[in-house]
Design an enzyme around this catalytic site. Sequence first.
Site, PDB file in Angstrom:
ATOM      1  N   TYR A 127      23.732  -1.188  11.781  1.00  0.00           N
ATOM      2  CA  TYR A 127      25.167  -1.464  11.655  1.00  0.00           C
ATOM      3  C   TYR A 127      25.453  -2.949  11.923  1.00  0.00           C
ATOM      4  O   TYR A 127      26.181  -3.604  11.162  1.00  0.00           O
ATOM      5  CB  TYR A 127      25.930  -0.587  12.653  1.00  0.00           C
ATOM      6  CG  TYR A 127      27.422  -0.785  12.684  1.00  0.00           C
ATOM      7  CD1 TYR A 127      28.248  -0.161  11.744  1.00  0.00           C
ATOM      8  CD2 TYR A 127      28.019  -1.571  13.670  1.00  0.00           C
ATOM      9  CE1 TYR A 127      29.624  -0.325  11.788  1.00  0.00           C
ATOM     10  CE2 TYR A 127      29.398  -1.736  13.720  1.00  0.00           C
ATOM     11  CZ  TYR A 127      30.194  -1.106  12.778  1.00  0.00           C
ATOM     12  OH  TYR A 127      31.558  -1.284  12.825  1.00  0.00           O
ATOM     13  N   SER A 151      32.239  -6.955  12.843  1.00  0.00           N
ATOM     14  CA  SER A 151      32.090  -6.583  14.252  1.00  0.00           C
ATOM     15  C   SER A 151      31.417  -7.708  14.999  1.00  0.00           C
ATOM     16  O   SER A 151      30.528  -8.384  14.459  1.00  0.00           O
ATOM     17  CB  SER A 151      31.228  -5.320  14.369  1.00  0.00           C
ATOM     18  OG  SER A 151      30.824  -5.118  15.714  1.00  0.00           O
TER      19      SER A 151
END
Length: 317
Positions: free
Chosen positions: A201, A175
């Site tokens: 995350y 990401s």
Amino acid sequence: MSLYRSAVWFVKGLREYTKSGYESASKDFVPNDLEVQVPGRVFLVTGGNSGIGKATALEIAKRGGTVHLVCRDQARAEDARSEIIRESGNQNIFLHIVDLSDPKQIWKFVEKFKQEHKLNVLINNAGCMINKRELTEDGLEKNFATNTLGVYILTTSLIPVLEKEYDPRVITVSSGGMLVQKLNTDDLQSERTPFDGTMVYAQNKRQQVVLTEQWAQGHPAIHFSSMHPGWADTPGVRQAMPGFHARFRDRLRSDAQGADTVLWLALSSAAAAQPSGCFFQDRKPVSTHLPLARTFSSPAEEEKLIEILEQLAQTFK
């Protein structure tokens, strides 16, 4: 995370990670890069029952590839498999029910898979963003267990299988959020700092990028890559980031747009010609650091990450 990093990242995201960012980047795509047929090649896609994973699996199936879906939820996985077979006309879609936050399940799955199947391409797509600190039955923090340790065990244990085949590849769906994080090996399971699921995350995603670079150096026979799919309107985003989703819903990419670079990395000869270990966005290798963000890690820190993960992995074997 510095305010500078988050501000620079957010402005970059609005310009590049949205649907309009994809439409702008796609003007430079070579259309026939994905006009390929891949019968006989075998692909394993984690989290293949929804979102980017399902979009990826469907497009591979349409091109004749054999697809192994590794999913956690049996009912949803069976629905996805049926849909992929129906839409692609390809019967070679196989299902494996594995909880990727459970290291023992992953080891067990790999031992069985190695005996029964070959593998050309591994796509590490499954991930989770849990916004409060939860532990697995083994006492592992769930985001770390799925996004980092699970990816580490699955990938390293399948490397010998991949190395036996022609043109083996490993793609990890990371990401752009990782750009706001510097590798931190001192608190991998968020035990000593206030818990922020979004930042945990992002740290996991930074760890995936570092692992990809390390694997590329250690296993030159395999083409490794990580990538950012952009801000896509997936079930995972809707569930984990409802505020973000509500605010930007109309600007988010479709599943297919998010999956485009995954497919390009998995299927095209152009991708294989790129150096191994790079981080990609919209079919191009891009920097893994924002300007002046001080997110570089030392070789010693990266080595420490591998050592900790290997030690943990062996504990559950």
